[in-house]
Motif scaffolding. Structure first.
Motif, PDB file in Angstrom:
ATOM      1  N   LEU A 262     -10.014  97.519 -83.563  1.00  0.00           N
ATOM      2  CA  LEU A 262      -9.570  98.352 -82.459  1.00  0.00           C
ATOM      3  C   LEU A 262      -8.890  97.521 -81.380  1.00  0.00           C
ATOM      4  O   LEU A 262      -7.893  97.933 -80.804  1.00  0.00           O
ATOM      5  CB  LEU A 262     -10.767  99.108 -81.871  1.00  0.00           C
ATOM      6  N   PHE A 263      -9.410  96.335 -81.120  1.00  0.00           N
ATOM      7  CA  PHE A 263      -8.817  95.461 -80.112  1.00  0.00           C
ATOM      8  C   PHE A 263      -9.371  94.059 -80.315  1.00  0.00           C
ATOM      9  O   PHE A 263     -10.381  93.847 -80.996  1.00  0.00           O
ATOM     10  CB  PHE A 263      -9.124  95.945 -78.686  1.00  0.00           C
ATOM     11  N   ARG A 345       4.071  96.789 -61.745  1.00  0.00           N
ATOM     12  CA  ARG A 345       3.069  97.528 -62.501  1.00  0.00           C
ATOM     13  C   ARG A 345       2.797  96.856 -63.842  1.00  0.00           C
ATOM     14  O   ARG A 345       1.669  96.850 -64.349  1.00  0.00           O
ATOM     15  CB  ARG A 345       3.548  98.963 -62.709  1.00  0.00           C
ATOM     16  N   ALA A 346       3.801  96.240 -64.458  1.00  0.00           N
ATOM     17  CA  ALA A 346       3.614  95.590 -65.758  1.00  0.00           C
ATOM     18  C   ALA A 346       2.793  94.320 -65.661  1.00  0.00           C
ATOM     19  O   ALA A 346       2.229  93.872 -66.653  1.00  0.00           O
ATOM     20  CB  ALA A 346       4.983  95.285 -66.381  1.00  0.00           C
ATOM     21  N   ASN A 347       2.713  93.734 -64.459  1.00  0.00           N
ATOM     22  CA  ASN A 347       1.979  92.478 -64.285  1.00  0.00           C
ATOM     23  C   ASN A 347       0.746  92.650 -63.413  1.00  0.00           C
ATOM     24  O   ASN A 347       0.307  91.698 -62.762  1.00  0.00           O
ATOM     25  CB  ASN A 347       2.906  91.419 -63.665  1.00  0.00           C
ATOM     26  N   SER A 357      -5.661  91.108 -71.543  1.00  0.00           N
ATOM     27  CA  SER A 357      -6.863  91.924 -71.687  1.00  0.00           C
ATOM     28  C   SER A 357      -8.056  90.976 -71.699  1.00  0.00           C
ATOM     29  O   SER A 357      -7.970  89.872 -72.245  1.00  0.00           O
ATOM     30  CB  SER A 357      -6.812  92.757 -72.970  1.00  0.00           C
ATOM     31  N   PHE A 358      -9.182  91.414 -71.153  1.00  0.00           N
ATOM     32  CA  PHE A 358     -10.310  90.500 -71.010  1.00  0.00           C
ATOM     33  C   PHE A 358     -11.569  91.281 -70.700  1.00  0.00           C
ATOM     34  O   PHE A 358     -11.541  92.455 -70.316  1.00  0.00           O
ATOM     35  CB  PHE A 358     -10.042  89.501 -69.872  1.00  0.00           C
ATOM     36  N   LEU A 359     -12.698  90.613 -70.868  1.00  0.00           N
ATOM     37  CA  LEU A 359     -13.997  91.047 -70.386  1.00  0.00           C
ATOM     38  C   LEU A 359     -14.615  89.871 -69.643  1.00  0.00           C
ATOM     39  O   LEU A 359     -14.642  88.751 -70.167  1.00  0.00           O
ATOM     40  CB  LEU A 359     -14.918  91.493 -71.526  1.00  0.00           C
ATOM     41  N   LYS A 360     -15.091  90.101 -68.449  1.00  0.00           N
ATOM     42  CA  LYS A 360     -15.671  89.040 -67.625  1.00  0.00           C
ATOM     43  C   LYS A 360     -17.142  89.342 -67.372  1.00  0.00           C
ATOM     44  O   LYS A 360     -17.502  90.445 -66.953  1.00  0.00           O
ATOM     45  CB  LYS A 360     -14.912  88.903 -66.313  1.00  0.00           C
ATOM     46  N   ASN A 420      -2.820  97.720 -71.523  1.00  0.00           N
ATOM     47  CA  ASN A 420      -2.377  98.941 -70.846  1.00  0.00           C
ATOM     48  C   ASN A 420      -3.527  99.833 -70.422  1.00  0.00           C
ATOM     49  O   ASN A 420      -3.316 100.983 -70.051  1.00  0.00           O
ATOM     50  CB  ASN A 420      -1.430  99.727 -71.750  1.00  0.00           C
ATOM     51  N   SER A 421      -4.778  99.343 -70.494  1.00  0.00           N
ATOM     52  CA  SER A 421      -5.931 100.149 -70.104  1.00  0.00           C
ATOM     53  C   SER A 421      -6.381  99.780 -68.697  1.00  0.00           C
ATOM     54  O   SER A 421      -6.055  98.700 -68.181  1.00  0.00           O
ATOM     55  CB  SER A 421      -7.089  99.969 -71.091  1.00  0.00           C
ATOM     56  N   ASN A 422      -7.140 100.679 -68.106  1.00  0.00           N
ATOM     57  CA  ASN A 422      -7.636 100.454 -66.751  1.00  0.00           C
ATOM     58  C   ASN A 422      -8.939  99.663 -66.793  1.00  0.00           C
ATOM     59  O   ASN A 422      -9.778  99.882 -67.663  1.00  0.00           O
ATOM     60  CB  ASN A 422      -7.878 101.787 -66.044  1.00  0.00           C
ATOM     61  N   PRO A 423      -9.149  98.710 -65.857  1.00  0.00           N
ATOM     62  CA  PRO A 423     -10.407  97.953 -65.847  1.00  0.00           C
ATOM     63  C   PRO A 423     -11.588  98.845 -65.492  1.00  0.00           C
ATOM     64  O   PRO A 423     -11.479  99.769 -64.681  1.00  0.00           O
ATOM     65  CB  PRO A 423     -10.161  96.882 -64.779  1.00  0.00           C
TER      66      PRO A 423
END
Length: 592
Positions: A262-263, A345-347, A357-360, A420-423
């Protein structure tokens, strides 16, 4: 968030990314090469196997596999090859039934027509494929042929293959030159080259009661389950044990399944020390929908042309078409509107992290405090390590898994899974069965306006002291003892009835199969069929002459009478709020 604390015990092993720039890679394009070794026992019909030959059963299994893959993964490439064939079109004894290419109508129709001609006795399988023992195909030549068809050196039009599988069907346990030491060494070297090329073998060794199959030679050559990664989990192990022809279809359908990514994203454990591991997320359940792809056409003078559609934006006051460059995208927060330029918006992600994309990691929390029943606003994701992006990810996540399981805690993370997803906030909990899966479950933490408004549940004052409650409890216990589920609930055993009906109509039209109506509803809906089986068991118990079996039907009738009484008389049970009896809440009606 309160009561979030750091968890000690993790050591920074200086994990560095294998690649300088982290790139998201979704592995979905898969090739399946069907290789069938023709033998006299494979072609001849078997009276003990419903009069069919092993070859026909294999081809029927391949057809059913293609029918299911066209629903869930239509981009899969499949090719079917039979060796020891004497046909003129065969090259060095290898006959191409249909070439390796993405699933399409031509290959499915060719396979269906072949099976129809065999099943109606218009063509003999022996004459159709012309088994010729003189057309000997050495295993070394076969491996070279396979690598040439699906190896990375073969230029595939479009997207290259990330997953390469070879389904090997044979009932001959000792192929030609199987005792030559030099040949065995060359075969092992060829298998090593294919392993480095990410070509994996899925064997189908066929045995019968009269002719057993010894997998020792193939196990030594292909070296199943001898790789270092194969011992990490039985999920990755290869089942090379011989099977009977009756089990072919079930194993083929199981082997077609793959973990669809999925990602992929990094998990930042310590941003200051650059302590990062790689994650790969998979869908636990997938909901396929029919009719997602279509083409617009129109006919003019008996000629079909392709039509194209486009969208126009009009001014609501003047009805004039607004040019695309004059259209802006606004973000609304309450009654305010924000106009952010496209390049900004792209950055947006670069303002909070150097990864798209990340998880912190934020901290850790007790499982009882962060796992709630209303945290189901989105599908749950299964998380495993991704060593391709960051070295040592599997060892770090394994240490984290053991620590969290021992302390009964979950990890709280923040970030976005895709560029492209919201945090948002996430809970990352260890899987319940580490022996099979060995990973984590990930789901979103809902914001206040996202929490579902559950209806208030009925409040029971003291139901334990009422006679009706005690009676219905005992009767229900007796009913369940008769109807205990054997294998539990496995979502993969339940097909979508809408999806089955949709693709059945398409396949019948394409393969020119006469339309026979919708058929029995129970054939398309697995849930209704299982419920119908329970109902038939209860009805059969009422007609049985065995007093012990008759008690099941009597218990259900008594349960209905008690349930009707409880639903109509709330004072007897001490129920604070009872709704009127509806169709969904009606007693078990077995006389319909």
């Amino acid at each position: 968030m309160p009561e979030i604390r750091k968890l000690p015990g993790l050591v920074n092993n200086s994990h560095r990314p294998v690649q300088d720039d982290y790139q998201i890679e979704i592995s979905t394009h898969r090739s399946i090469l069907i290789c069938i070794e023709l033998t006299p026992d494979m072609i001849d019909s078997s009276e003990g196997f419903r009069g069919k030959s092993q070859l026909v059963e294999i081809l029927e299994s391949v057809k059913e596999m293609m029918s299911e893959l066209i629903m869930v993964n239509p981009g899969t490439s499949i090719g079917c090859y039979l060796y020891y064939s004497g046909l003129d079109t065969a090259v060095n004894g290898i006959y191409e039934l249909f070439p390796l290419c993405d699933l399409n109508i031509r290959t499915m129709k060719k396979l269906n027509d072949t099976l129809v001609s065999v099943q109606h006795d218009t063509t003999n399988p022996a004459a159709l494929f012309q088994y010729d023992p003189e057309q000997q195909v050495n295993l070394e030549d076969l491996l070279g042929f396979i690598q040439g068809k699906c190896g990375s050196s073969n230029k595939v039009p479009g997207k290259p293959y990330e997953i390469r599988s070879v389904f090997l069907f044979t009932n001959r346990d000792m192929p030609a030159n199987s005792t030559d030491v030099d040949v065995i060494q060359r075969l092992k070297k060829a298998v090593d080259d294919m392993t480095e090329d990410f070509i994996n073998f899925l064997p189908f060794f066929i045995k019968t009661s009269k002719k057993p199959f010894d997998p020792t030679f193939y196990n030594d050559i292909l070296r199943f389950n001898t790789r270092s990664w194969s011992h990490k989990s039985r999920f990755w192990s290869v089942d090379y044990q011989p099977i009977f022809p009756s089990a072919l279809k079930l194993r083929v359908l199981r082997r077609k399944e793959i973990k669809r990514t999925l990602f992929t994203c990094p998990l930042i454990l310590n941003d200051d020390k650059d302590f990062v591991v790689g994650l790969r997320g998979y869908n636990i359940l997938s909901h396929e929908k029919p009719g997602s792809r279509y083409k617009l056409v129109y006919e003019k003078e008996d000629v079909r042309y392709e039509a194209f559609s486009h969208r126009e934006y009009k001014n609501p006051k003047t009805l004039e078409t607004v040019p695309k460059e004059d259209i802006r995208k606004l973000f609304t927060v309450g009654n305010l509107e924000f106009d952010i330029p496209g390049e900004k918006r792209a950055n947006l992600g670069t303002d909070v992290s150097k990864y798209s994309s990340f998880l912190k990691l934020i901290g850790f929390r007790d499982s009882q405090k962060c796992i709630k029943y209303y945290n189901n606003i989105d599908k749950t994701i299964f998380i495993s390590s991704n060593d391709e992006s960051f070295g040592g990810s599997s060892e770090t996540l394994a240490s984290l898994f053991r620590t969290l399981t021992k302390k009964d805690q979950c990890m709280v993370a923040w970030g976005c899974l895709k560029s492209n997803s919201n945090p948002t906030l996430y809970i990352m909990a260890p899987a319940i069965d580490p022996g099979l899966y060995g990973g984590f479950y990930l789901w979103k933490i809902p914001f206040l306006d996202e929490i579902r408004k559950f209806p208030s549940l009925p409040t029971y004052k003291n139901p334990d002291f009422t006679r009706d409650y005690e009676n219905i409890y005992v009767v229900t216990q007796n009913i369940v003892s008769y109807l205990t589920l054997k294998d539990g609930y496995d979502p993969s055993d339940y097909r979508s009835p809408d999806l089955q009906k949709y693709f059945k109509c398409l396949s019948d039209y394409i393969l020119q199969i006469p339309y026979t109506g919708d058929g029995n509803v129970l054939e398309n809906d697995d849930t209704l069929r299982k419920v119908a089986n329970v109902r038939e068991s209860i009805l059969a118990s009422g007609l049985s002459e065995d007093p012990q079996l008759q008690s099941l039907h009597k218990c259900v009738n008594y349960w209905n009478s008690v349930y009707s009484k409880v639903s109509g008389e709330d004072d007897d049970l001490g129920v604070g709020e009872v709704r009127k009896q509806t169709k969904r809440g009606s007693p078990l009606n077995l006389n319909r």
